[in-house]
Write an enzyme that holds these catalytic residues in place. Sequence first.
Site, PDB file in Angstrom:
ATOM      1  N   ASP A  45      -7.004   9.714   1.801  1.00 37.36           N
ATOM      2  CA  ASP A  45      -6.410   8.760   1.450  1.00 37.36           C
ATOM      3  C   ASP A  45      -5.089   8.028   2.361  1.00 37.36           C
ATOM      4  O   ASP A  45      -3.994   8.940   2.198  1.00 37.36           O
ATOM      5  CB  ASP A  45      -5.882   8.743  -0.046  1.00 37.36           C
ATOM      6  CG  ASP A  45      -5.323   7.347  -0.361  1.00 37.36           C
ATOM      7  OD1 ASP A  45      -6.167   6.427  -1.083  1.00 37.36           O
ATOM      8  OD2 ASP A  45      -4.227   7.076  -0.305  1.00 37.36           O
ATOM      9  N   TYR A  50       1.475   3.537   6.370  1.00 35.11           N
ATOM     10  CA  TYR A  50       1.910   4.932   6.369  1.00 35.11           C
ATOM     11  C   TYR A  50       1.874   5.484   7.781  1.00 35.11           C
ATOM     12  O   TYR A  50       2.731   6.232   8.254  1.00 35.11           O
ATOM     13  CB  TYR A  50       0.724   5.971   5.874  1.00 35.11           C
ATOM     14  CG  TYR A  50       0.477   5.946   4.470  1.00 35.11           C
ATOM     15  CD1 TYR A  50       1.357   5.182   3.426  1.00 35.11           C
ATOM     16  CD2 TYR A  50      -0.367   6.728   3.715  1.00 35.11           C
ATOM     17  CE1 TYR A  50       1.160   4.905   2.172  1.00 35.11           C
ATOM     18  CE2 TYR A  50      -0.898   6.310   2.341  1.00 35.11           C
ATOM     19  CZ  TYR A  50      -0.026   5.419   1.748  1.00 35.11           C
ATOM     20  OH  TYR A  50      -0.593   5.487   0.232  1.00 35.11           O
ATOM     21  N   LYS A  75      -5.744   0.969   3.964  1.00 41.48           N
ATOM     22  CA  LYS A  75      -5.463  -0.173   2.966  1.00 41.48           C
ATOM     23  C   LYS A  75      -4.847  -1.399   4.050  1.00 41.48           C
ATOM     24  O   LYS A  75      -3.898  -1.028   4.751  1.00 41.48           O
ATOM     25  CB  LYS A  75      -4.254   0.279   1.943  1.00 41.48           C
ATOM     26  CG  LYS A  75      -4.694   1.613   1.117  1.00 41.48           C
ATOM     27  CD  LYS A  75      -3.728   2.048   0.101  1.00 41.48           C
ATOM     28  CE  LYS A  75      -4.058   3.495  -0.299  1.00 41.48           C
ATOM     29  NZ  LYS A  75      -3.242   4.604   0.349  1.00 41.48           N
ATOM     30  N   HIS A 108      -3.380  -3.097  -0.646  1.00 38.78           N
ATOM     31  CA  HIS A 108      -2.437  -2.228  -1.035  1.00 38.78           C
ATOM     32  C   HIS A 108      -1.704  -2.653  -2.427  1.00 38.78           C
ATOM     33  O   HIS A 108      -1.501  -1.981  -3.044  1.00 38.78           O
ATOM     34  CB  HIS A 108      -1.540  -2.129   0.228  1.00 38.78           C
ATOM     35  CG  HIS A 108      -0.981  -0.709   0.280  1.00 38.78           C
ATOM     36  ND1 HIS A 108      -0.825   0.247   1.233  1.00 38.78           N
ATOM     37  CD2 HIS A 108      -0.534   0.239  -0.827  1.00 38.78           C
ATOM     38  CE1 HIS A 108      -0.309   1.276   1.078  1.00 38.78           C
ATOM     39  NE2 HIS A 108      -0.058   1.382  -0.327  1.00 38.78           N
TER      40      HIS A 108
HETATM   41  P1  NAD Z   1       2.084  13.231  -5.734  1.00 37.48           P
HETATM   42  O1  NAD Z   1       2.145  13.048  -7.067  1.00 37.48           O
HETATM   43  O2  NAD Z   1       0.726  13.723  -5.118  1.00 37.48           O
HETATM   44  O3  NAD Z   1       3.197  14.088  -5.283  1.00 37.48           O
HETATM   45  C1  NAD Z   1       3.475  14.851  -3.984  1.00 37.48           C
HETATM   46  C2  NAD Z   1       4.648  15.922  -4.097  1.00 37.48           C
HETATM   47  O4  NAD Z   1       4.357  16.694  -4.973  1.00 37.48           O
HETATM   48  C3  NAD Z   1       4.724  16.539  -2.792  1.00 37.48           C
HETATM   49  O5  NAD Z   1       5.453  16.008  -1.874  1.00 37.48           O
HETATM   50  C4  NAD Z   1       5.363  18.016  -3.247  1.00 37.48           C
HETATM   51  O6  NAD Z   1       6.664  17.860  -3.312  1.00 37.48           O
HETATM   52  C5  NAD Z   1       4.652  17.966  -4.655  1.00 37.48           C
HETATM   53  N1  NAD Z   1       3.628  19.065  -4.828  1.00 37.48           N
HETATM   54  C6  NAD Z   1       2.335  18.939  -4.149  1.00 37.48           C
HETATM   55  N2  NAD Z   1       1.598  19.759  -4.670  1.00 37.48           N
HETATM   56  C7  NAD Z   1       2.373  20.615  -5.380  1.00 37.48           C
HETATM   57  C8  NAD Z   1       2.083  22.052  -6.062  1.00 37.48           C
HETATM   58  N3  NAD Z   1       1.046  22.658  -5.976  1.00 37.48           N
HETATM   59  N4  NAD Z   1       3.174  22.492  -6.648  1.00 37.48           N
HETATM   60  C9  NAD Z   1       4.476  21.917  -6.634  1.00 37.48           C
HETATM   61  N5  NAD Z   1       4.653  20.633  -6.097  1.00 37.48           N
HETATM   62  C10 NAD Z   1       3.691  20.081  -5.392  1.00 37.48           C
HETATM   63  O7  NAD Z   1       2.703  11.947  -4.785  1.00 37.48           O
HETATM   64  P2  NAD Z   1       1.819  10.939  -3.615  1.00 37.48           P
HETATM   65  O8  NAD Z   1       1.839  11.659  -2.477  1.00 37.48           O
HETATM   66  O9  NAD Z   1       2.857   9.732  -3.644  1.00 37.48           O
HETATM   67  O10 NAD Z   1       0.701  10.580  -4.354  1.00 37.48           O
HETATM   68  C11 NAD Z   1      -0.381  11.018  -3.569  1.00 37.48           C
HETATM   69  C12 NAD Z   1      -1.131   9.909  -2.726  1.00 37.48           C
HETATM   70  O11 NAD Z   1      -1.253   8.619  -3.281  1.00 37.48           O
HETATM   71  C13 NAD Z   1      -0.455   9.677  -1.555  1.00 37.48           C
HETATM   72  O12 NAD Z   1      -0.171  10.691  -0.465  1.00 37.48           O
HETATM   73  C14 NAD Z   1      -0.915   8.376  -1.141  1.00 37.48           C
HETATM   74  O13 NAD Z   1      -2.439   8.789  -0.381  1.00 37.48           O
HETATM   75  C15 NAD Z   1      -1.296   7.776  -2.488  1.00 37.48           C
HETATM   76  N6  NAD Z   1      -0.207   6.700  -2.835  1.00 37.48           N
HETATM   77  C16 NAD Z   1      -0.749   5.373  -2.859  1.00 37.48           C
HETATM   78  C17 NAD Z   1       0.254   4.538  -3.304  1.00 37.48           C
HETATM   79  C18 NAD Z   1      -0.149   3.006  -3.463  1.00 37.48           C
HETATM   80  O14 NAD Z   1       0.704   2.040  -3.390  1.00 37.48           O
HETATM   81  N7  NAD Z   1      -1.460   2.838  -3.238  1.00 37.48           N
HETATM   82  C19 NAD Z   1       1.697   4.713  -3.371  1.00 37.48           C
HETATM   83  C20 NAD Z   1       1.963   5.887  -3.415  1.00 37.48           C
HETATM   84  C21 NAD Z   1       1.044   7.130  -3.176  1.00 37.48           C
END
Ligand code: NAD
Length: 275
Positions: A45, A50, A75, A108
């Site tokens: 994704d 990004y 997106k 998005h």
């Molecule tokens: P997430 O909830 O996946 O959190 C990521 C963070 O969690 C990492 O940076 C790390 O600090 C921690 N983490 C990950 N694995 C872990 C583990 N096993 N143990 C401990 N800590 C851990 O947050 P995200 O990256 O914002 O969300 C996932 C994906 O969703 C994004 O990468 C993106 O592709 C998407 N996203 C979309 C939007 C949108 O507006 N559509 C906004 C934000 C994110």
Amino acid sequence: KSVPTITLNDGHTIPQLGFGVFKVEPDETTRIVADALSVGYRHIDTAAIYGNEEGVGKALAASNIDRSELFITTKLWNDRQGTQSAFDAFDESLEKLGLDYIDLYLIHWPAPGNDKFVESWKVLEKIQESGRARSIGVSNFLVPHLDRLLHETSIVPAVNQIELHPAHQQPEVTAFARENGINIEAWGPLGQGKYPLFDEEVVTNAAETHEKSPAQIVIRWHLQNGNIVFPKSNRLARMAENFDVFDFELSRTELTMISALERAGRVSAHPNEVN
Ligand code: NAD
């Protein structure tokens, strides 16, 4: 055990667990996506905003994984909403990713202040018709935004990608989406590490019971609730940990107790305020 797939309302299938690359630095993206592919992730994704679509594309090209096994989402950014601008933005994403089709293309944010999401959606409908996006959907849409698409356009979005984690479950938009055949993708599935979700007793207790990590418990909670998820990590060990969630099941009671962590705890902006 392998990643389950979900059949979308257009008949295409999506791997329920993928890998997200929000905040993955452009110059690190190729390494990080290559690591994710080596772990077994096939669903990536990304988004134009990004700034890392090229890095994703390089990793895909270098992997030699058959295109049909990959599922790639990107997106349309807010400032490209419109007609010609949206067509152009799509072409640019395709080019940067080095692909001849996208599996899932999303608007998005609704950016309702600009009032161009209906017009943009009609462009996504055309892109899907042309075969260059297999599936089309939206992100950060609330009920009134979805409702307008249902009334003013022809194709029902395949997904709505929204902020969703135990402290912020968005029951209203989730119920509305499911009633209309729209699958939910949960972004920020781990709460982006912005609140102490992994210290919650119901999470740590379940982790002990199943000999799993708190992150694995939360991912499992999403999967068993039917959400499509793509947790992000730059670290190979965590990528592997987040992927290793298919050898146990949370009980009904554990699911309910984790769902009781709801507290309207949005970690990001309100969709009406992002333009
Ligand atoms: P997430 O909830 O996946 O959190 C990521 C963070 O969690 C990492 O940076 C790390 O600090 C921690 N983490 C990950 N694995 C872990 C583990 N096993 N143990 C401990 N800590 C851990 O947050 P995200 O990256 O914002 O969300 C996932 C994906 O969703 C994004 O990468 C993106 O592709 C998407 N996203 C979309 C939007 C949108 O507006 N559509 C906004 C934000 C994110």
